[in-house]
Design an enzyme around this catalytic site. Structure first.
Site, PDB file in Angstrom:
ATOM      1  CB  SER A   1      -0.887  -0.002   1.250  1.00  0.00           C
ATOM      2  OG  SER A   1      -1.536   1.247   1.407  1.00  0.00           O
TER       3      SER A   1
ATOM      4  CE1 TYR B   1      -6.321   5.133  -2.225  1.00  0.00           C
ATOM      5  CE2 TYR B   1      -4.516   4.583  -0.743  1.00  0.00           C
ATOM      6  CZ  TYR B   1      -5.818   4.407  -1.163  1.00  0.00           C
ATOM      7  OH  TYR B   1      -6.631   3.500  -0.534  1.00  0.00           O
TER       8      TYR B   1
ATOM      9  CB  THR C   1      -6.460   2.886  -5.444  1.00  0.00           C
ATOM     10  OG1 THR C   1      -5.783   1.726  -4.961  1.00  0.00           O
ATOM     11  CG2 THR C   1      -7.831   2.973  -4.791  1.00  0.00           C
TER      12      THR C   1
ATOM     13  CE  LYS D   1      -7.237  -3.022  -4.486  1.00  0.00           C
ATOM     14  NZ  LYS D   1      -7.991  -2.077  -3.637  1.00  0.00           N
TER      15      LYS D   1
ATOM     16  CG  HIS E   1     -11.199   0.908  -1.249  1.00  0.00           C
ATOM     17  ND1 HIS E   1     -10.473   1.785  -2.027  1.00  0.00           N
ATOM     18  CD2 HIS E   1     -10.581   0.900  -0.044  1.00  0.00           C
ATOM     19  CE1 HIS E   1      -9.481   2.302  -1.301  1.00  0.00           C
ATOM     20  NE2 HIS E   1      -9.522   1.774  -0.102  1.00  0.00           N
TER      21      HIS E   1
END
Length: 367
Positions: free
Chosen positions: A106, A129, A155, A230, A254
């Protein structure tokens, strides 16, 4: 007590973790309808097993973006793993490498890309992100490349953070001894305490709400790494992902933490697979707790699955050994499901091996 399935780790994690941390990992958005549905929807898909097939040898190996892995079960990005266990992402990385599968780190990890790379060899993807400051994004991507990460997982379902009421009640904030390590020297590693969810405030301040398909093209100008998109759950967006050069799609809601009352990912999967028309691989995350779930996803056209919560719960319960055991249990259950369905390799798993509630009119006996 011996752990015999993946779901048993959640109760252990709940006992061990502070309430704020457990709730952060476990909860979903608003009414949490989709959270329950992500798992429950798998139970509405039944098997049509074939018998009298020689299943003495079963091959689970597959390739993902050209990388050979031992099974189509990979680790999804989950944030702030050192809240679960002191070794956090280090332990997860070692467990993934030992299982010969892919770990996705992440952006909001409590260990940096460089630190995770230092655990030794392994195939790793970096979840991204997109921040308002594009210089930050470029730096993150460069670091991931330098640390030997093999793909970017973009994402796309989080222009704003979903309303997670447990985090609001708990005034969730990253514990003071931890930082978002990938941002530490960019002055974005800390999260302020607020009278709301500290993470929601952080996202509102930093994450770019104007993110659009043209930014997928922009990312391709700053990196040669393949980009997985994603957070796609519709045919329309699947076609756009292909059009804009994505290397693959992760069908994801998510972990039911963004928009409540979207379908379970397993329910959205087939629509996305059909729209992608085999031009790029489609993966699934959300609700996978059994090897039978993995088989169902592959039968409906997924090239593989990613698991999230089972990793953080097993990490909380037993560190690296817990994550290893989760991966092994899912592998063993999936292999057994293949054997009992008459499939010796992944390519033998077909749509005819399952029946869904939307197929049933054609097989239901006349009353």
């Amino acid at each position: 007590m011996e752990i015999t399935n993946v779901s048993e780790y959640e109760a252990i994690a709940k006992q061990k973790l502070p309430k704020m941390v457990y709730d952060y990992y476990a909860s979903g958005a608003e009414d949490q309808w989709t959270l329950k549905e992500n798992q429950h929807a798998f139970s509405r898909i039944l098997f049509r097993p074939r018998v009298l097939i020689d299943v003495s040898k079963i091959d689970l190996r597959t390739t993902v973006l050209g990388f050979n892995i031992s099974m189509p079960i990979m680790i999804a990005p989950t944030a702030m793993q050192k809240m679960a266990h002191p070794e956090g992402e280090y332990a997860t990385a070692r467990a993934a490498a030992a299982a010969d599968t892919i770990m996705t780190l992440s952006s909001w990890a409590t260990s940096s890309v460089k630190e995770v790379a230092s655990t030794g060899p392994g195939i790793r993807f970096f979840q991204l992100y997109v921040y308002k400051d594009r210089n930050v994004v470029t730096q993150l991507v460069r670091r991931a490349e330098r640390a030997g990460f093999k793909a970017i997982v973009l994402t796309v379902d989080t222009p704003r953070l979903g309303r997670r009421e447990a985090d609001i009640k708990n005034r969730f904030v990253l514990p003071p001894n931890l930082t978002l390590k990938n941002f530490e020297d960019l002055d974005l590693g800390k999260m302020d305490k607020t009278n709301d969810s500290g993470l929601a405030s952080y996202v509102a301040g930093q994450v770019d709400q104007s993110l659009s398909w043209k930014d997928v093209k922009w990312l391709q100008t700053i990196t040669k790494l393949p980009i997985l998109v994603k957070g796609v759950i519709t045919a329309e967006d699947a076609r756009l992902a292909v059009q804009y050069g994505a290397a693959g799609i992760v069908v994801s809601n998510h972990g039911a933490r963004q928009l409540d009352y979207v379908p379970a990912t397993i329910m959205a999967l087939e629509e996305v697979v059909k729209a992608a028309q085999g031009r790029i691989p489609v993966f699934l995350d959300g609700g996978v707790r059994r090897g039978t779930d993995v088989f169902k996803a592959l039968a409906l056209g997924a090239s593989g699955v990613f698991i999230g919560r089972p990793v953080v719960f097993s990490l909380a319960a037993d560190g690296e050994a817990g994550v290893r055991k989760v991966l092994q249990m899912l592998r063993d259950e999936f292999e057994l499901t293949m054997a009992l369905s008459g499939c010796r390799s992944l390519k033998e798993i077909t749509r005819d091996h399952v029946v869904t509630e939307w197929d049933r009119p054609r097989i239901a006996p006349r009353l």
